[in-house]
Design an enzyme around this catalytic site. Structure first.
Site, PDB file in Angstrom:
ATOM      1  N   ALA A 128      20.550  18.944   2.541  1.00 56.49           N
ATOM      2  CA  ALA A 128      20.514  20.378   2.874  1.00 56.49           C
ATOM      3  C   ALA A 128      19.084  20.886   3.053  1.00 56.49           C
ATOM      4  O   ALA A 128      18.855  22.083   3.118  1.00 56.49           O
ATOM      5  CB  ALA A 128      21.214  21.170   1.784  1.00 56.49           C
ATOM      6  N   HIS A 241      28.897  15.972  -6.924  1.00 56.52           N
ATOM      7  CA  HIS A 241      27.891  15.143  -6.273  1.00 56.52           C
ATOM      8  C   HIS A 241      28.074  13.659  -6.609  1.00 56.52           C
ATOM      9  O   HIS A 241      27.702  12.801  -5.817  1.00 56.52           O
ATOM     10  CB  HIS A 241      26.484  15.574  -6.687  1.00 56.52           C
ATOM     11  CG  HIS A 241      25.989  16.793  -5.956  1.00 56.52           C
ATOM     12  ND1 HIS A 241      26.453  18.051  -6.225  1.00 56.52           N
ATOM     13  CD2 HIS A 241      25.074  16.931  -4.972  1.00 56.52           C
ATOM     14  CE1 HIS A 241      25.836  18.915  -5.432  1.00 56.52           C
ATOM     15  NE2 HIS A 241      25.007  18.262  -4.656  1.00 56.52           N
ATOM     16  N   ASP A 263      19.579  20.592  -9.830  1.00 57.69           N
ATOM     17  CA  ASP A 263      19.389  20.855  -8.392  1.00 57.69           C
ATOM     18  C   ASP A 263      20.020  22.211  -8.046  1.00 57.69           C
ATOM     19  O   ASP A 263      20.519  22.414  -6.932  1.00 57.69           O
ATOM     20  CB  ASP A 263      19.990  19.727  -7.537  1.00 57.69           C
ATOM     21  CG  ASP A 263      19.431  19.706  -6.107  1.00 57.69           C
ATOM     22  OD1 ASP A 263      18.492  20.471  -5.822  1.00 57.69           O
ATOM     23  OD2 ASP A 263      19.950  18.935  -5.276  1.00 57.69           O
TER      24      ASP A 263
HETATM   25 ZN    ZN Z   1      16.868  19.702  -4.682  1.00 55.43          ZN
END
Ligand code: ZN
Length: 368
Positions: A128, A241, A263
């Site tokens: 991303a 994830h 994250d």
């Molecule tokens: Zn990251």
């Protein structure tokens, strides 16, 4: 001051009392009247972009806001993490982090540096991250080192100039994490050797994500990281994830070298709905953040949730506590914290019997 409860030590849970000022001065067992709560070392997040509506790239006020948001979830130390962006935005953000490192955040968590995630990554494994990747040419590497903020850098070892960049970062005492990479197993192994051989500390950025998968004849960078004797690796264990079975595998193989990170992005703690990441529109649905094309866009994870996920996946409470604290302290070289032990900073999280955060203490001060 002191707190009584079930103290989560590296190898067991002990009913007892923690005595502290800014540091922990004593940890002793108690036999009677132990409150029904757990005392854990404060959580440490080496990879966090934002939360509570704020993003590291928005500037100093937003860095404070996102740090305060995560502190309320038990994080007592974090590395504000940059996104791949226009070069000037990245360096500006690093100078903002350097300023916060000098001034500290009153009543907030410790900020021992930034995690530079991009632009020195593969244009083919951006995940991303926006399309502003750059090769780590020596002058660019010197420029980010000069900010004094970078404690950890994510780097794709196969890109042009990567070998000299590794030397530069290691010489500056910066941890080098392999990630957002197309490297094969051999390239990753060589990079780990190069980092460690130069006297540095090697790692991997969000193990299994934004890197080639593990295959029978192409074991990829994830296997190189897991099988190394020295490399650490981050994991985003929001259960979206990474599958719980792969968490169990990596945990079994890597032990103290596996480090939970969030994250987390701006939308963390904001519920489902539209948000943004690096100037791109993101939609959060059922706790999963995606770009329009379906790419996972960071996470909306907090470390207290990661701890509960690990326990759900079979980890013991001392193991889960180590995954969100002790292991990261080792990875980042923060030897003054990450355990409930005399001499360490009094960074502590108090959890109720339901493992939800009740109190947060930073350097002996009640902060949430
Ligand atoms: Zn990251």
């Amino acid at each position: 001051m002191n707190i009584d409860g079930h103290i989560v030590l590296p190898d067991r849970v002990m009913p007892g009392r923690v005595v502290f000022d800014t540091s922990i001065t004593d940890v002793r067992p108690l036999l009677h009247n132990v409150p029904d709560r757990y005392i854990l070392p404060g959580f440490i997040d080496a990879h966090v972009h934002g939360g509570g509506g704020a993003d590291t790239m928005d500037g100093p006020l937003a860095i404070r806001d996102m740090a305060m948001f995560h502190m309320a979830q038990g994080t007592t130390t974090l590395l504000p993490t940059t996104m791949t962006a226009q070069w000037s935005d990245i360096t500006e953000t690093l100078y903002a982090v350097a300023e916060i490192m000098r001034s500290g955040i009153p009543g907030g968590p410790g900020i021992p540096g930034a995690h530079l995630e991009g632009p020195f990554i593969s244009p083919h494994r951006r995940g991303a991250q926006p399309a502003h990747t750059l090769p780590p040419a020596p002058a660019r590497v010197s420029a980010v080192i000069r900010t004094g903020a970078v404690r950890l850098v994510t780097l794709a070892p196969e890109v042009e100039h990567a070998d000299t960049a590794i030397q530069q970062f290691v010489q500056a005492g910066i941890r080098v994490s392999i990630g957002h990479t197309q490297a094969d197993h051999e390239q990753a192994e060589r990079a780990i050797c190069r980092i460690c051989g130069a006297g540095g500390v090697a790692g991997g950025t969000h193990l299994f994500n934004a890197m080639p998968p593990v295959m029978a004849r192409a074991p990829g960078p994830a296997t190189a990281l897991m099988c190394s004797d020295d490399a650490y690796a981050e994991m985003i264990f929001d259960t979206h994830h990474v599958h719980p079975a792969l968490f169990r595998l990596a945990h079994r193989v890597m032990g103290r070298r596996l480090v939970f990170v969030t994250d987390a992005m701006r939308a963390t703690g904001m519920g489902d709905g539209p948000s943004s990441l690096g100037g791109q529109d993101v939609m959060v649905r059922d706790g999963v953040a995606r770009l329009h094309d379906g790419t996972l866009a960071g996470s909306v994870l907090t470390l207290d949730q990661a701890l509960r996920n690990a326990i759900q996946a079979g980890a013991s409470l001392p193991q889960a506590a180590a995954l969100v604290s002790t292991h990261a302290a080792g990875w980042l070289g923060l030897h003054d914290r990450g355990a409930i032990m005399p001499g360490r900073r009094a960074d502590m999280v108090v959890l109720g019997p339901d493992l939800m955060v009740r109190e947060v203490w930073v350097a002996g001060r009640r902060s949430a």
